[in-house]
Design a protein around this motif. Structure first.
Motif, short mmCIF file in Angstrom:
data_model
loop_
_atom_site.label_atom_id
_atom_site.label_comp_id
_atom_site.label_asym_id
_atom_site.label_seq_id
_atom_site.Cartn_x
_atom_site.Cartn_y
_atom_site.Cartn_z
N TRP A 158 0.86 -1.18 0.00
CA TRP A 158 0.00 0.00 0.00
C TRP A 158 0.90 1.24 0.00
O TRP A 158 1.84 1.33 0.77
CB TRP A 158 -0.89 0.02 1.23
CG TRP A 158 -2.01 -0.98 1.16
CD1 TRP A 158 -1.97 -2.29 1.52
CD2 TRP A 158 -3.34 -0.72 0.70
NE1 TRP A 158 -3.17 -2.89 1.30
CE2 TRP A 158 -4.04 -1.95 0.81
CE3 TRP A 158 -3.99 0.41 0.20
CZ2 TRP A 158 -5.38 -2.07 0.43
CZ3 TRP A 158 -5.32 0.28 -0.16
CH2 TRP A 158 -6.01 -0.93 -0.05
N GLN A 159 0.58 2.17 -0.89
CA GLN A 159 1.33 3.42 -1.00
C GLN A 159 0.38 4.60 -0.94
O GLN A 159 -0.76 4.51 -1.42
CB GLN A 159 2.13 3.47 -2.30
CG GLN A 159 3.18 2.40 -2.46
CD GLN A 159 4.40 2.65 -1.59
OE1 GLN A 159 4.53 3.72 -0.98
NE2 GLN A 159 5.31 1.67 -1.52
N THR A 160 0.86 5.68 -0.36
CA THR A 160 0.05 6.91 -0.34
C THR A 160 0.68 7.88 -1.32
O THR A 160 1.55 8.69 -0.97
CB THR A 160 0.00 7.53 1.07
OG1 THR A 160 -0.47 6.54 1.99
CG2 THR A 160 -0.94 8.73 1.10
N PRO A 165 -4.69 6.15 0.56
CA PRO A 165 -3.79 5.02 0.32
C PRO A 165 -4.31 4.16 -0.84
O PRO A 165 -5.52 4.01 -1.00
CB PRO A 165 -3.85 4.24 1.65
CG PRO A 165 -4.29 5.23 2.66
CD PRO A 165 -5.22 6.16 1.93
N GLU A 166 -3.39 3.63 -1.64
CA GLU A 166 -3.79 2.78 -2.75
C GLU A 166 -2.93 1.53 -2.78
O GLU A 166 -1.78 1.53 -2.33
CB GLU A 166 -3.66 3.53 -4.08
CG GLU A 166 -2.27 4.08 -4.35
CD GLU A 166 -2.23 4.91 -5.63
OE1 GLU A 166 -2.56 4.35 -6.69
OE2 GLU A 166 -1.89 6.11 -5.54
N GLU A 167 -3.51 0.48 -3.32
CA GLU A 167 -2.83 -0.81 -3.35
C GLU A 167 -2.06 -0.96 -4.66
O GLU A 167 -2.59 -0.70 -5.74
CB GLU A 167 -3.85 -1.93 -3.22
CG GLU A 167 -3.25 -3.30 -3.00
CD GLU A 167 -4.31 -4.34 -2.75
OE1 GLU A 167 -4.09 -5.24 -1.93
OE2 GLU A 167 -5.39 -4.25 -3.37
#
Length: 249
Positions: A158-160, A165-167
């Motif tokens: 997961w990254q912001t 946040p997105e996968e």
């Protein structure tokens, strides 16, 4: 002298024998008692009155017969109505039973649909996990063999890179032995059948990644198949496609 027999026969034409006999006897007695007191005209009037009385009685009897017949018809009609009501009640009961059965069937169908949805959801998750597992292994092997890169652990993270946040399905850090000081980020997507819509979605993620990651980015989409127009769009956007049989574009 009064002819009671003739009177009897005359009355018999309009009424039953017993009544005609009684009236004839009665008239004979009256005649005997009144023969010195009444005139022929009085007797004719009396005879006419008696005949009118007999006619009225006959009409009354006929009306009674008609009323009796009408009553019988009414009874028959009432019986038919009661039978029809019973048939309607039975039909209503059958309808209610069928409705209960249908309701039960619908509930069973809803439960079956819910179970099927859960099973499909689980299958989808398993399939997605299987695809990603294959993707991790193949990305590691192909990029290591093709470019000689040293690749760290590959996985889903997961990254912001935006407001939320997105996968990221495929993410790893790599280095090229020829330039060990530089970092290469592997950012990718894994799909069984890659579509234009899914590719465009990944392109947006790739743009966000470039804004937040320092170093080179290697964008790659792992898939089992992709239509020609999808492959063409990926090539124009600079996205690498890695097919399940090991081909890298």
């Amino acid at each position: 002298m009064l002819n009671t027999l003739r009177i009897y026969h005359d009355l018999r034409e309009t009424m039953d024998a017993v009544a005609a006999e009684k009236i004839a006897d009665y008239l004979g007695q009256m005649y005997t008692e009144l023969q010195d007191m009444v005139t022929k005209e009085d007797f004719r009037e009396l005879k006419a009155a008696v005949k009118n009385l007999a006619d009225a009685q006959n009409r009354t009897e006929q009306r009674v017969e008609e009323l009796t017949a009408a009553q019988k018809e009414l009874v028959v009609a009432q019986q038919r109505t009661e039978q029809r009501v019973e048939e309607l009640a039975a039909a209503q009961q059958r309808t209610e039973n069928e409705l209960k059965t249908l309701t039960s069937s619908v509930k069973n169908l809803e439960r079956s649909h819910e179970k099927l949805t859960q099973q499909v959801g689980g299958l989808s998750d398993n399939l997605g996990g299987d695809i990603e597992d294959v993707a991790y292994s193949l990305v590691y092997r192909i990029l290591s063999d093709e470019f000689g890169w040293k690749i760290g652990e590959i996985g889903r993270v997961w990254q912001t890179w935006g407001k939320e946040p997105e996968e990221v399905n495929i993410f790893a850090q790599a280095t090229d032995p020829k330039d060990p000081a530089s970092t290469i980020w592997i950012v990718g997507e894994a799909k069984h059948n890659l579509t234009i819509k899914e590719l465009e979605k990944f392109l947006k993620q790739y743009v966000r990644a470039r804004k937040h990651l320092t170093g080179a980015i290697f964008p790659v989409c792992f898939c089992y198949r992709a239509r020609p127009e999808v492959q063409e769009r990926a090539q124009k956007a600079g996205i690498h496609l890695l097919f399940s049989y090991g081909k890298l574009t």
